[in-house]
Design an enzyme around this catalytic site. Sequence first.
Site, short mmCIF file in Angstrom:
data_model
loop_
_atom_site.label_atom_id
_atom_site.label_comp_id
_atom_site.label_asym_id
_atom_site.label_seq_id
_atom_site.Cartn_x
_atom_site.Cartn_y
_atom_site.Cartn_z
CG ASP A 130 6.60 17.01 -2.56
OD1 ASP A 130 7.36 16.10 -2.96
OD2 ASP A 130 6.06 17.01 -1.44
CE LYS A 132 9.14 9.84 0.41
NZ LYS A 132 8.57 9.13 1.55
CD GLN A 190 4.91 9.24 -1.91
OE1 GLN A 190 5.01 8.20 -2.58
NE2 GLN A 190 5.24 9.28 -0.63
CG HIS A 227 5.08 15.26 3.16
ND1 HIS A 227 6.11 15.75 3.91
CD2 HIS A 227 5.05 13.92 3.40
CE1 HIS A 227 6.68 14.76 4.58
NE2 HIS A 227 6.06 13.64 4.28
N1 PLP Z 1 6.63 14.93 -0.11
C1 PLP Z 1 5.83 13.86 -0.14
C2 PLP Z 1 4.58 13.90 -0.97
C3 PLP Z 1 6.16 12.72 0.60
O1 PLP Z 1 5.35 11.67 0.58
C4 PLP Z 1 7.34 12.74 1.38
C5 PLP Z 1 7.69 11.59 2.22
O2 PLP Z 1 6.87 10.79 2.60
C6 PLP Z 1 8.14 13.88 1.35
C7 PLP Z 1 7.76 14.95 0.60
C8 PLP Z 1 9.40 13.96 2.14
O3 PLP Z 1 10.33 13.01 1.72
P1 PLP Z 1 11.69 12.85 2.51
O4 PLP Z 1 11.31 12.45 3.92
O5 PLP Z 1 12.43 11.78 1.79
O6 PLP Z 1 12.37 14.16 2.49
#
Ligand code: PLP
Length: 421
Positions: A211, A237, A214, A134
């Site tokens: 990370d 999430k 998910q 991401h």
């Molecule tokens: N990492 C992954 C794999 C994600 O799916 C997301 C959000 O969709 C994030 C990081 C970032 O999350 P946030 O926008 O809550 O910081």
Amino acid sequence: MRPTGDVQEHQTATTGLFLRDDFPILQRMVHGVPLVYLDNAATTQKPTVVIEAEAAYYRTSNANVHRAIHTLGEEATRQYEQARATVASFIGSPAPEQCVFVRNATEALNLVAWAWGMDHLSSGDEILLTVMEHHSNLVPWQMVAKRTGARLRFLPLAPDGTLRLDALDTFLSERTKIVAFTHVSNVLGTITPVAEICRRAQRLGAITVVDAAQSVPHQPVDVTALGCDFLAFSAHKMYGPMGIGVLWGRLERLQEMEPLFGGGEMILRVGLESSTWNEVPYKFEAGTPNVAGAIGLAAAIDYLRGIGMEAIAGYESQLTEYALLRLRSVPGIEVYGPESPRGSLVAFNVPGVHPHDLSQFLDQQGIAIRAGHHCAQPLLKHLCVVATARASFAPYNTRADVDALVDALGRVGDFFGHVGS
Ligand code: PLP
């Protein structure tokens, strides 16, 4: 009380593992039809217990934390620190202090990149990422690499969307200082073998950053078992509020890191020319924190625990398997990501229909999915597409929701008139 055994099996097939009534928003209509919410990887809906926990804090105990010597201030501080302890026990943290409250996973990853990376990276060092990150776990490293002269490297994917673990040893070396990777891909659903990667990276002295945006909402996650140095996730999430997230870190890593933001709360002593820092985690929590958010996150964790993360993982895995099976029956559809194991989401494309048009068409029928690049542009380039549609699941989703999606996809051809051409 929640039903058990056969009764539960029957009920969950029709109503979901969570009681849908727990989620006020799921009762609403969209364009005159009941909402089918399949955008849970972007953000999940909130149960009444979370909404009420935040409201109750503001109604009865609102005050600034750690400073006030009065009843409300002490109550607010107690609830905020209790929330930290709840988070810690949920992810198997040896101590609550190892859980830093931040705004979201993005801020957590930036905190590691800037506060650890800037002081420990220099020219010639390497940061190993994967092709499926991401943007939140890519862009901060690009920024830090640019300033330090470190080099970014990317672990490739196999054709089925799994990580090329066989290539790990050719990418890892004494030059590798950081290995940062997603636990579950938000596009492919790929689940990475975190413990193995951490073990192999640490053998060469690299620190590991996971990370877990998910994964924490969908499966049991235990930082001690994973053996990582840092782990990041967002409350929104996992049925909690927006604006609160967590950076978990090994104590010695957090202690060796300089704070990123200066101001109130994060100091021990302040002089005109210089200051000294508060202890972990407070040195990373400058200014007034999101107390209500932390309390809401703790309420979400209590709610998840009431159902059980194993039960959630099992239910979602069956639902995703069903979704894969049904989606593959749509003529011409392209589905991305590995067969199994995979996270609770499916990215796909229907030929001849742009995902944005598809999402708009589905919205007219009350079905909310995601369409676009999912903040993973390099991965989409690797897949040779500019966008995909994505359905992502939570335990309040049912087979009926999947059927509604697939039935609607079956009508796409009539609507757009050129599908498959
Ligand atoms: N990492 C992954 C794999 C994600 O799916 C997301 C959000 O969709 C994030 C990081 C970032 O999350 P946030 O926008 O809550 O910081």
